[in-house]
Structures are given as structure tokens and as C-alpha cells.
Design a protein around this motif. Structure first.
Motif, PDB file in Angstrom:
ATOM      1  N   ASN A  10       0.818  -1.215   0.000  1.00 34.97           N
ATOM      2  CA  ASN A  10       0.000   0.000   0.000  1.00 34.97           C
ATOM      3  C   ASN A  10       0.854   1.269   0.000  1.00 34.97           C
ATOM      4  OD1 ASN A  10      -2.095  -1.798   0.102  1.00 34.97           O
ATOM      5  ND2 ASN A  10      -2.835  -1.206   2.133  1.00 34.97           N
ATOM      6  N   GLY A  11       1.981   1.201  -0.731  1.00 32.58           N
ATOM      7  CA  GLY A  11       2.840   2.361  -0.882  1.00 32.58           C
ATOM      8  C   GLY A  11       3.730   2.674   0.298  1.00 32.58           C
ATOM      9  N   LYS A  12       3.803   1.766   1.280  1.00 33.55           N
ATOM     10  CA  LYS A  12       4.616   1.973   2.480  1.00 33.55           C
ATOM     11  C   LYS A  12       5.556   0.783   2.696  1.00 33.55           C
ATOM     12  CE  LYS A  12       2.574   5.732   4.349  1.00 33.55           C
ATOM     13  NZ  LYS A  12       3.288   6.956   4.783  1.00 33.55           N
ATOM     14  N   GLU A  65      -8.075  -8.680  -1.422  1.00 37.66           N
ATOM     15  CA  GLU A  65      -9.344  -8.021  -1.147  1.00 37.66           C
ATOM     16  C   GLU A  65      -9.150  -6.884  -0.159  1.00 37.66           C
ATOM     17  OE1 GLU A  65     -13.808  -9.116   0.554  1.00 37.66           O
ATOM     18  OE2 GLU A  65     -12.317 -10.693   0.226  1.00 37.66           O
ATOM     19  N   GLU A  66      -9.514  -5.685  -0.565  1.00 36.25           N
ATOM     20  CA  GLU A  66      -9.382  -4.478   0.246  1.00 36.25           C
ATOM     21  C   GLU A  66      -7.933  -4.202   0.658  1.00 36.25           C
ATOM     22  OE1 GLU A  66     -12.111  -4.721   3.486  1.00 36.25           O
ATOM     23  OE2 GLU A  66     -13.878  -4.707   2.195  1.00 36.25           O
ATOM     24  N   ASN A  67      -6.966  -4.778  -0.094  1.00 33.33           N
ATOM     25  CA  ASN A  67      -5.534  -4.532   0.161  1.00 33.33           C
ATOM     26  C   ASN A  67      -5.173  -4.801   1.621  1.00 33.33           C
ATOM     27  OD1 ASN A  67      -4.799  -3.314  -2.561  1.00 33.33           O
ATOM     28  ND2 ASN A  67      -6.465  -1.964  -1.919  1.00 33.33           N
ATOM     29  N   HIS A  68      -5.701  -5.897   2.176  1.00 39.72           N
ATOM     30  CA  HIS A  68      -5.576  -6.164   3.606  1.00 39.72           C
ATOM     31  C   HIS A  68      -4.307  -6.945   3.939  1.00 39.72           C
ATOM     32  CE1 HIS A  68      -6.617  -7.277   7.710  1.00 39.72           C
ATOM     33  NE2 HIS A  68      -6.293  -8.514   7.398  1.00 39.72           N
ATOM     34  N   LEU A  92      25.684  -4.855   2.529  1.00 42.57           N
ATOM     35  CA  LEU A  92      24.756  -5.985   2.490  1.00 42.57           C
ATOM     36  C   LEU A  92      24.159  -6.102   1.095  1.00 42.57           C
ATOM     37  CD1 LEU A  92      22.912  -5.270   5.853  1.00 42.57           C
ATOM     38  CD2 LEU A  92      24.628  -7.040   5.438  1.00 42.57           C
ATOM     39  N   SER A  93      24.564  -7.114   0.353  1.00 42.48           N
ATOM     40  CA  SER A  93      24.057  -7.313  -1.003  1.00 42.48           C
ATOM     41  C   SER A  93      23.136  -8.534  -1.047  1.00 42.48           C
ATOM     42  CB  SER A  93      25.217  -7.502  -1.984  1.00 42.48           C
ATOM     43  OG  SER A  93      25.970  -8.649  -1.635  1.00 42.48           O
ATOM     44  N   GLY A  94      22.387  -8.633  -2.142  1.00 36.05           N
ATOM     45  CA  GLY A  94      21.541  -9.811  -2.337  1.00 36.05           C
ATOM     46  C   GLY A  94      20.242  -9.798  -1.567  1.00 36.05           C
ATOM     47  N   GLY A  95      19.869  -8.644  -1.021  1.00 38.91           N
ATOM     48  CA  GLY A  95      18.577  -8.537  -0.358  1.00 38.91           C
ATOM     49  C   GLY A  95      17.465  -8.415  -1.372  1.00 38.91           C
ATOM     50  N   HIS A  96      16.230  -8.320  -0.896  1.00 41.83           N
ATOM     51  CA  HIS A  96      15.124  -8.269  -1.839  1.00 41.83           C
ATOM     52  C   HIS A  96      14.152  -7.138  -1.550  1.00 41.83           C
ATOM     53  CE1 HIS A  96      13.987 -11.300   1.285  1.00 41.83           C
ATOM     54  NE2 HIS A  96      12.837 -10.658   1.276  1.00 41.83           N
ATOM     55  N   VAL A  97      13.610  -6.601  -2.643  1.00 41.43           N
ATOM     56  CA  VAL A  97      12.549  -5.607  -2.617  1.00 41.43           C
ATOM     57  C   VAL A  97      11.298  -6.303  -3.149  1.00 41.43           C
ATOM     58  CG1 VAL A  97      11.732  -3.399  -3.495  1.00 41.43           C
ATOM     59  CG2 VAL A  97      14.165  -3.742  -3.070  1.00 41.43           C
ATOM     60  N   ILE A  98      10.256  -6.391  -2.342  1.00 39.85           N
ATOM     61  CA  ILE A  98       9.054  -7.111  -2.740  1.00 39.85           C
ATOM     62  C   ILE A  98       7.864  -6.159  -2.811  1.00 39.85           C
ATOM     63  CG2 ILE A  98       7.485  -9.005  -2.216  1.00 39.85           C
ATOM     64  CD1 ILE A  98      10.259  -9.966  -2.882  1.00 39.85           C
ATOM     65  N   LEU A  99       7.194  -6.154  -3.960  1.00 42.00           N
ATOM     66  CA  LEU A  99       5.977  -5.386  -4.145  1.00 42.00           C
ATOM     67  C   LEU A  99       4.801  -6.283  -3.746  1.00 42.00           C
ATOM     68  CD1 LEU A  99       8.147  -4.554  -6.488  1.00 42.00           C
ATOM     69  CD2 LEU A  99       6.235  -3.223  -7.376  1.00 42.00           C
ATOM     70  N   LEU A 100       4.124  -5.938  -2.669  1.00 44.60           N
ATOM     71  CA  LEU A 100       3.095  -6.800  -2.121  1.00 44.60           C
ATOM     72  C   LEU A 100       1.687  -6.467  -2.599  1.00 44.60           C
ATOM     73  CD1 LEU A 100       4.433  -7.170   1.540  1.00 44.60           C
ATOM     74  CD2 LEU A 100       4.472  -8.883  -0.274  1.00 44.60           C
ATOM     75  N   ASN A 101       1.565  -5.490  -3.476  1.00 44.96           N
ATOM     76  CA  ASN A 101       0.273  -5.183  -4.092  1.00 44.96           C
ATOM     77  C   ASN A 101       0.252  -5.702  -5.526  1.00 44.96           C
ATOM     78  OD1 ASN A 101       0.653  -2.413  -2.211  1.00 44.96           O
ATOM     79  ND2 ASN A 101      -1.399  -3.335  -2.188  1.00 44.96           N
ATOM     80  N   PRO A 102      -0.854  -6.267  -5.987  1.00 44.13           N
ATOM     81  CA  PRO A 102      -0.964  -6.664  -7.395  1.00 44.13           C
ATOM     82  C   PRO A 102      -1.122  -5.439  -8.279  1.00 44.13           C
ATOM     83  CG  PRO A 102      -3.067  -6.986  -6.311  1.00 44.13           C
ATOM     84  CD  PRO A 102      -2.095  -6.577  -5.230  1.00 44.13           C
ATOM     85  N   PRO A 103      -0.816  -5.558  -9.574  1.00 43.22           N
ATOM     86  CA  PRO A 103      -0.941  -4.404 -10.477  1.00 43.22           C
ATOM     87  C   PRO A 103      -2.338  -3.791 -10.509  1.00 43.22           C
ATOM     88  CG  PRO A 103       0.371  -6.105 -11.504  1.00 43.22           C
ATOM     89  CD  PRO A 103      -0.166  -6.703 -10.236  1.00 43.22           C
ATOM     90  N   ALA A 104      -3.362  -4.570 -10.205  1.00 44.06           N
ATOM     91  CA  ALA A 104      -4.725  -4.048 -10.231  1.00 44.06           C
ATOM     92  C   ALA A 104      -5.063  -3.195  -9.013  1.00 44.06           C
ATOM     93  CB  ALA A 104      -5.727  -5.204 -10.328  1.00 44.06           C
ATOM     94  N   GLU A 149      -5.196  -0.218  -6.310  1.00 41.19           N
ATOM     95  CA  GLU A 149      -5.126   1.240  -6.365  1.00 41.19           C
ATOM     96  C   GLU A 149      -3.812   1.765  -5.791  1.00 41.19           C
ATOM     97  OE1 GLU A 149      -7.710   3.117  -3.125  1.00 41.19           O
ATOM     98  OE2 GLU A 149      -8.360   1.022  -3.088  1.00 41.19           O
ATOM     99  N   TYR A 150      -3.140   0.937  -4.995  1.00 41.68           N
ATOM    100  CA  TYR A 150      -1.882   1.345  -4.373  1.00 41.68           C
ATOM    101  C   TYR A 150      -0.652   0.937  -5.180  1.00 41.68           C
ATOM    102  CZ  TYR A 150      -4.643   2.174  -0.124  1.00 41.68           C
ATOM    103  OH  TYR A 150      -5.566   2.633   0.779  1.00 41.68           O
TER     104      TYR A 150
END
Length: 286
Positions: free
Chosen positions: A41-43, A55-58, A81-93, A95-96
């Protein structure tokens, strides 16, 4: 022969304590701390893994940072520190998604080549994330669809970016005594069991594996020991485990089970994410 820094606790007074690092040598392998930046959700957040729902970005949230993702990326770069990960937890659909993607772009630009990117990765967009600065792309749902492995999608991704730039996410949950790969932000069970045979089969298509023990993720209640044993025996492929490490006893137990052959991620338990485990101690595992 590899090496890592074993944290040693030094008491300076009753009120304060400092952590220092002492170098130790392991004969077999060297486990490393792989940092994370999870964006929802952008945070920048730390969530309970099994609670995530489109559902409802919960999501059940342990911690929400007021800092941007780029701040953490710069810190990880500064600390080597290398090899860490950035994960986008919202689907493209969602609103966030736009703000979540913007945060991910900031992190990858702040530490080019130092972080992997995951969340909605496909053969037709993987190169875009590499161009943003990701060292690797992390893929799950594109590979595991309709409950099974889509080998043709693995082939497409391999042709698009090369196996050396691919991390396959084999995050899993227990069902009927076995571990099954879960997809779509850990909401859907597949029919694919996680075992050493699967690791060997998929290993020819990727550079590394990332495995969240979803049942213990975000709870800081201890390692999934059976899962850790499976990962510790997977051979020469780089593997990063996430889930349940909440204190130094958990980390020592994890090292004992895996023989130091598996890297690890800690999120909610770290003091930088609202927990009690000092980041300045954990960062010594490089």
C-alpha cells in the motif's frame, strides 16, 4: 572456506550495551544476512505473511515505516549488504500499486545491482526491473499457475533475462504434513510439494532460491526447523530462508540445522522494523 562475523555481546554498564563483531572461519560454508524491503500500500512494512489478502488490500501489519524504501536501500549499501530483496506486495490491479512501484524504483535506483526485485514478475516485464537497477528478478506466480509448474514460462523467463538473473521464490505452507508452494502473495496453494527433488529440477532455470516459511513468517516465534533441514540439503544452489527468526537463539539454531549453508532474512524482529533484535548486530553476517 568462507567466513562470517559472529556477534559478541559486550556489556559496558548496567544501562547500556554495545555489540561488536569478531571474525570466525567456517570450514564448509558461510551464511549471510539478506536484508529486505517489503512494500505494501505504498509503504515499507513488515506484515504477518499468512494474513495478506488482495481483497481491500488487507494485511495484518507488524510495522509501518515513515521512511522511504530508498532510505533502507542506502543503508544496506553503506553496510555492505548485497543480495537482499525488494518485494511489491500489491498486485498491479491495486489502487496502491503505482505508489508501491514508485517506492521499489527508488530503492533499486539507490542501490543499483545490490537488491533483487519481486512481485508480479513475468517474462515481458522482467527486463524493466533489471533496468531499474535490480540484480535479479524474483518469480513465483508466473511459474506456478493453475496449481502446477509452467515449465514453458520458466523457459520464456530464462530466454528473456538469463538464468543468472533469476531467483525462483518457493515460499510454502504446510498442508497434510507436507510443504506446498503458495502463490499470489501466498494466498493460493498449488499442487507442487517442496522437496529436494523439486529444488534439483528447477535449479537449472535460476541462480538462487528464496523460500518464505509462510506459516511462521512475521511472527518471530522460531524457525520452521523441518523446512530449514530440507533447504540445508539442497546442494550448491544459493538459498535464502525467511520466517520466524526472532532472536539470537533462533539464529544459532538455524545455523546448526542448515550447517551454515543457507542465507537468511529477518524482518519484523529487527529494531529498524520495530522489533528488538539489533540490526547493527545482524548486519555483521556478511
Amino acid at each position: 572456506m568462507g567466513s562470517f562475523c559472529m556477534p559478541v555481546l559486550v556489556f559496558a554498564s548496567r544501562e547500556k550495551m554495545w555489540y561488536t563483531c569478531r571474525q570466525y572461519i567456517l570450514e564448509e560454508a558461510c551464511m549471510r544476512f539478506r536484508p529486505c524491503i517489503d512494500i505494501h500500500n505504498g509503504k515499507v512494512k513488515q506484515i504477518v505473511g499468512g494474513s495478506l489478502k488482495d481483497e481491500e488490500n488487507h494485511a495484518e501489519t507488524n510495522f509501518t515505516s515513515e521512511r522511504r524504501a530508498g532510505y533502507f536501500a542506502e543503508m544496506y549499501q553503506r553496510d555492505g549488504l548485497s543480495g537482499g530483496h525488494v518485494i511489491l506486495l500489491n498486485p498491479p490491479a491495486s489502487e496502491y500499486y503505482g505508489e508501491t512501484l514508485k517506492q521499489a524504483e527508488e530503492a533499486l535506483a539507490a542501490y543499483p545491482g545490490g537488491l533483487q526485485a519481486g512481485g508480479g514478475i513475468r517474462a515481458d516485464n522482467a527486463e524493466k526491473f533489471l533496468d531499474m537497477g535490480a540484480s535479479h528478478v524474483i518469480v513465483t506466480s508466473y511459474v506456478f499457475q493453475e496449481g502446477r509448474i509452467r515449465w514453458e514460462n520458466l523457459e520464456k523467463l530464462k530466454r528473456a533475462v538469463g538464468k543468472e538473473r533469476i531467483v525462483v521464490d518457493l515460499s510454502c505452507r504446510k498442508k497434510d504434513g507436507d510443504y506446498y508452494i503458495v502463490t499470489d502473495r501466498w494466498q493460493k496453494f498449488t499442487e507442487v510439494k517442496l522437496n529436494r527433488e523439486l529444488l534439483c529440477e528447477i535449479g537449472g532455470y535460476c541462480d538462487e532460491f528464496l523460500v518464505h516459511g509462510v506459516d511462521v513468517e512475521g511472527k518471530a516465534g522460531g524457525v520452521d526447523e523441518r523446512l530449514a533441514r530440507i533447504l540445508g540439503g539442497c546442494g550448491n544452489k544459493n538459498v535464502t530462508y525467511a520466517g520466524g527468526i526472532g532472536n539470537m537463539d533462533d539464529l544459532r539454531r538455524f545455523q546448526e540445522i542448515t550447517g551454515g549453508r543457507v542465507d537468511f532474512t529477518i524482518g519484523s524482529a529487527l529494531d529498524i522494523f520495530g522489533g528488538k533484535l539489533p540490526y547493527n548486530m545482524i548486519k555483521c553476517y556478511t
